[in-house]
Design an enzyme around this catalytic site. Structure first.
Site, PDB file in Angstrom:
ATOM      1  N   HIS A  68      26.958   6.187  41.654  1.00 48.28           N
ATOM      2  CA  HIS A  68      26.067   6.966  42.517  1.00 48.28           C
ATOM      3  C   HIS A  68      26.197   8.409  42.048  1.00 48.28           C
ATOM      4  CE1 HIS A  68      25.470   3.825  45.616  1.00 48.28           C
ATOM      5  NE2 HIS A  68      26.623   3.425  45.167  1.00 48.28           N
ATOM      6  N   HIS A  90      27.738   6.543  51.929  1.00 47.23           N
ATOM      7  CA  HIS A  90      27.720   5.283  52.675  1.00 47.23           C
ATOM      8  C   HIS A  90      28.711   5.316  53.832  1.00 47.23           C
ATOM      9  CE1 HIS A  90      26.385   4.349  48.563  1.00 47.23           C
ATOM     10  NE2 HIS A  90      25.647   3.399  49.115  1.00 47.23           N
ATOM     11  N   GLU A  93      32.422   4.537  53.156  1.00 49.19           N
ATOM     12  CA  GLU A  93      33.306   5.587  52.635  1.00 49.19           C
ATOM     13  C   GLU A  93      33.926   6.394  53.779  1.00 49.19           C
ATOM     14  OE1 GLU A  93      31.270   7.604  48.993  1.00 49.19           O
ATOM     15  OE2 GLU A  93      29.703   6.734  50.227  1.00 49.19           O
ATOM     16  N   ALA A 120      20.462  -1.282  45.528  1.00 53.18           N
ATOM     17  CA  ALA A 120      20.853  -2.530  44.871  1.00 53.18           C
ATOM     18  C   ALA A 120      21.156  -3.521  45.985  1.00 53.18           C
ATOM     19  CB  ALA A 120      22.090  -2.301  44.018  1.00 53.18           C
ATOM     20  N   SER A 215      23.153  -0.145  52.506  1.00 51.45           N
ATOM     21  CA  SER A 215      22.578   1.205  52.644  1.00 51.45           C
ATOM     22  C   SER A 215      21.198   1.114  53.287  1.00 51.45           C
ATOM     23  CB  SER A 215      22.466   1.873  51.265  1.00 51.45           C
ATOM     24  OG  SER A 215      21.504   1.191  50.479  1.00 51.45           O
ATOM     25  N   HIS A 250      31.342  -5.195  41.584  1.00 53.95           N
ATOM     26  CA  HIS A 250      30.572  -3.943  41.551  1.00 53.95           C
ATOM     27  C   HIS A 250      30.102  -3.650  40.128  1.00 53.95           C
ATOM     28  CE1 HIS A 250      29.178  -0.043  42.838  1.00 53.95           C
ATOM     29  NE2 HIS A 250      29.983   0.583  42.021  1.00 53.95           N
TER      30      HIS A 250
HETATM   31  N1  HPA Z   1      25.839  -7.729  49.051  1.00 54.79           N
HETATM   32  C1  HPA Z   1      25.858  -6.487  49.580  1.00 54.79           C
HETATM   33  N2  HPA Z   1      25.511  -5.403  48.898  1.00 54.79           N
HETATM   34  C2  HPA Z   1      25.122  -5.567  47.619  1.00 54.79           C
HETATM   35  C3  HPA Z   1      25.080  -6.825  47.005  1.00 54.79           C
HETATM   36  C4  HPA Z   1      25.462  -7.969  47.774  1.00 54.79           C
HETATM   37  O1  HPA Z   1      25.462  -9.116  47.291  1.00 54.79           O
HETATM   38  N3  HPA Z   1      24.646  -6.632  45.734  1.00 54.79           N
HETATM   39  C5  HPA Z   1      24.426  -5.303  45.600  1.00 54.79           C
HETATM   40  N4  HPA Z   1      24.715  -4.647  46.733  1.00 54.79           N
END
Ligand code: HPA
Length: 276
Positions: A68, A90, A93, A120, A215, A250
């Site tokens: 980020h 977020h 955090e 994402a 988010s 991640h």
């Molecule tokens: N879950 C929650 N947040 C996310 C995911 C997920 O599978 N993929 C990317 N962000």
């Protein structure tokens, strides 16, 4: 002396940005974008960029998560002046909901009317695959929290905002037509930071979620209350837990973000061009 109110913080940040960029320049900004995990490279395509680190803007929180970014970049995309937030903070955090929405509230306070929130997300709906883009039709706020809790501040919208159309229908139709084979669906916003259990993903599917992330929902709620037109787009970086047979990471989220950035840049670029 009592602590500053949330409105005073937003006004302070807005005044600082207005002094830095001028009222005329800001009046020409047609769209603000929030760039989610792995998607910040979109800001690199801006012409005549003016980049301001979050750390320079008084009272703006500073993102801490890898992947980020941490600045607001103003510039042109296909002739349209935009503002990109190359990151967000977020709740996982430790930030409060009001802090998590302070940057977008500041941009709205400066008069920007349209917002595109990107993120994402893990894919839940049948037929979703990593790399897909999903235009948000609605969301499930599963955080148990809200940026609108507290003493009512009329500058941030009504006490009881309507949420029948958080994601503007005209904007999402436009966005969905900016690429081929874009999915549409409902985004479930959870607190994180752990990814979900397979049982939670089954529950979310039953509740009508098509994708899940950590988010976006609070930003959308705060902006909707302030009368902004909001669009949302998820990059499906992985299939959600239990649907995917592999453990989630991640790193995978960031890697898929990087690979799919070109597709997203194309769609968002076209969306910006049409707003000119
Ligand atoms: N879950 C929650 N947040 C996310 C995911 C997920 O599978 N993929 C990317 N962000």
């Amino acid at each position: 002396m009592s602590a500053a109110t949330e409105l005073q913080r937003v006004e302070f940040a807005a005044t600082w940005l207005r002094d830095r960029l001028s009222t005329d320049y800001l009046a020409g900004v047609r769209l603000a974008l929030v760039l989610g995990s792995g998607l910040k490279s979109f800001a690199e395509v801006l012409k005549d960029p003016i980049e301001i680190p979050f750390g320079d803007v008084p009272d703006w929180p500073k993102p801490k998560v890898e992947g980020h970014g941490g600045s607001v970049v103003f510039g042109l995309v296909s002739g349209t002046r935009v503002a990109c937030l190359t990151g967000r903070v977020h709740l996982y955090e430790g930030w409060q909901p009001a802090e998590a929405v302070r940057c977008v509230r500041t941009l709205r306070h400066l008069g920007i009317g349209k917002f595109l929130l990107t993120n994402a997300a893990g894919g839940i709906a049948d037929g979703f695959a990593a790399g897909d883009l999903m235009v948000l039709t609605d969301h499930l706020n599963m955080t148990g929290q809200s940026p609108l809790i507290g003493a009512h501040e009329p500058a941030f919208g009504p006490r009881f905002p309507d949420q029948s159309n958080v994601y503007s229908e005209p904007l999402r139709r436009e966005l969905a037509s900016c690429g081929t084979s874009l999915k549409t669906g409902c985004y479930a916003g959870l607190l994180g930071p752990s990814y979900e259990t397979p049982a939670e993903v089954r529950m979310l599917k039953t509740l009508g979620a098509d994708a899940v992330g950590m988010s976006t929902v609070h930003e959308a709620m705060a902006l909707n209350a302030m009368g902004a037109e909001v669009a949302g787009m998820s990059l499906i970086t992985n299939l959600a837990a239990g649907i995917s047979k592999q453990p989630l990471s991640h790193d995978e989220v960031i890697e898929t973000g990087k690979h799919a950035a070109a597709a997203m840049t194309g769609v968002v670029g076209e969306f910006c061009r049409r707003l000119a």
